[in-house]
Design an enzyme around this catalytic site. Sequence first.
Site, PDB file in Angstrom:
ATOM      1  N   ALA A  69       0.834  -1.205   0.000  1.00 41.19           N
ATOM      2  CA  ALA A  69       0.000   0.000   0.000  1.00 41.19           C
ATOM      3  C   ALA A  69       0.869   1.256   0.000  1.00 41.19           C
ATOM      4  O   ALA A  69       1.826   1.358   0.762  1.00 41.19           O
ATOM      5  CB  ALA A  69      -0.929   0.012   1.221  1.00 41.19           C
ATOM      6  N   CYS A  70       0.533   2.183  -0.874  1.00 45.01           N
ATOM      7  CA  CYS A  70       1.208   3.486  -0.893  1.00 45.01           C
ATOM      8  C   CYS A  70       0.170   4.540  -1.256  1.00 45.01           C
ATOM      9  O   CYS A  70      -1.025   4.243  -1.354  1.00 45.01           O
ATOM     10  CB  CYS A  70       2.376   3.497  -1.873  1.00 45.01           C
ATOM     11  SG  CYS A  70       1.910   3.239  -3.591  1.00 45.01           S
ATOM     12  N   ASP A  71       0.593   5.772  -1.460  1.00 42.41           N
ATOM     13  CA  ASP A  71      -0.355   6.850  -1.721  1.00 42.41           C
ATOM     14  C   ASP A  71      -1.209   6.580  -2.945  1.00 42.41           C
ATOM     15  O   ASP A  71      -2.425   6.746  -2.918  1.00 42.41           O
ATOM     16  CB  ASP A  71       0.387   8.188  -1.904  1.00 42.41           C
ATOM     17  CG  ASP A  71       0.669   8.855  -0.572  1.00 42.41           C
ATOM     18  OD1 ASP A  71      -0.207   8.777   0.313  1.00 42.41           O
ATOM     19  OD2 ASP A  71       1.745   9.436  -0.401  1.00 42.41           O
TER      20      ASP A  71
END
Length: 524
Positions: A435-437
């Site tokens: 998960a990232c931006d």
Amino acid sequence: MTTTAPAGQRGGARVAVQRFGTFLSGMIMPNIPALIAWGILTALFIPVGPLPNESLASIVGPTIHYLLPILIAGTGGRMVYGTRGAVVGAFAVMGAIAGSDWLIAQFNAAQPEGSGELGQVHMFIGAMILGPLSAWVMQQLDKLWDGKVKAGFEMLVNMFSAGIVAFVMGLVGFYVVAPVVNWIMSVVGGAVGWLVETGLLPIASLLIEPAKVFFLNNAINHGVLTPLGTTEVAADGSSILFLLEANPGPGLGLLLAFSVFGVGAARATAPGAAIIQFLGGIHEVYFPYALMKPILIAALVLGGASGVATNMLLGTGLAGPAAPGSIFAVGAQALLVGGGNLVGVLLSVVIAAAVTFAVAAVILRASRKRDLEREAAGDDALGAAVAQTQANKGRPSEALSGLTAAGAAGAATATATDRTAPSDAHEPIHRIVFACDAGMGSSAMGASVLRSKFKKAGLEDVDVKNVAIANLDGGEDLIITHQDLTARARQRNPHATHVSVENFMNSPKYDDVVRLVAEANATD
């Protein structure tokens, strides 16, 4: 270690533009596949295409005029307030579409016979306004009566309140947003048209190339160039505007110059960064190299302008936006327009890279002696530039964090795996999420690396995906995030196992994850 500047030290106006651009990107990027599909239809079947087909070309107009704005508005609404926001946002943009069409029809009807008529304005900007705005209005109204509705009436209130908000925001789109967007597109379109007609479009690189280095390009690219470019494609089958920002040539040229004439860690890491930038399309990896010597931005500007000039002279362009800005994405969109167009676009990439390389080489050679002295004195110019780039971006970057790690030790370290609940110790792990931006870029690379490790370990029953943090749904068994984003991920799913890393692309913690999953699933 990757560092970021405290919030108080960052320029308020710049950060605001960055956040605005990131939000626009968040609405556009998930819908790029639809834009690509539309680009294929347009490039092939409109009258100027290689396979003109009147019946199939009839899909082109409704797609760009209705479907794409509705998708963008729905995505923007979902980002603010989930499915409920997506529905009211999607309906609201229909008001702007109809309002724009009505205004243009009224204008054309008043024109003398034989005079030129205005064409349709496609409501991309209207969608990016009304989608989030309508969702926010819905969210605020729901807060007013949250917990105050009598049992048994919740569905009735929810349905009718959303319908009324959608109706009202549709009127706002018709009477307010439509005329404003029509005016904006008229002014901006006229300015760009003037630059094209006068042959001055290459000067746009004076704005775009520095804006990229400081992460201010998304607002220009997705707010202006994409709407104008899609309008051009609908008429001509291709647009040069899609190449103003996405051309990977300038970044490649800069990194190749560092590979040959750089010193120390910058020279050691530049070849790997060039592969990521040129093939993977993650342009931000070359930004620290430009910030090491800000005068190198001049090389990027000259290279970018050379690429734009080449496309102008050859009349080449893309059938749709190239996202990410990989040579593969650029080549695919160019090929849709035709083989000759592909040759021209690739030539523009080569020329942009060559010009940037030549100018950057002169700059680096002129300062080489001084750079070697600083390197010998222990000056970590690359590390400082990466930190500055992180500060400019306003949030962590997994791609950037890999630069200093590769230069210093060849790999990054990671914080310990943390199980948020002791009772999870023996539960099987089948669903792993990076998960990232944005849920793209280097997190996708990390997911690919881990999938390969699981395959080699014989663990076939593990699903590894990459998503944006905002899209975590609580059903994940293990979540891998950059260490600065782990707290946000825990808020979305406090029950999962969380692993924090400094670098998605090359973390030694992945081997620990493989062992952890093997142990957890041994008795499954």
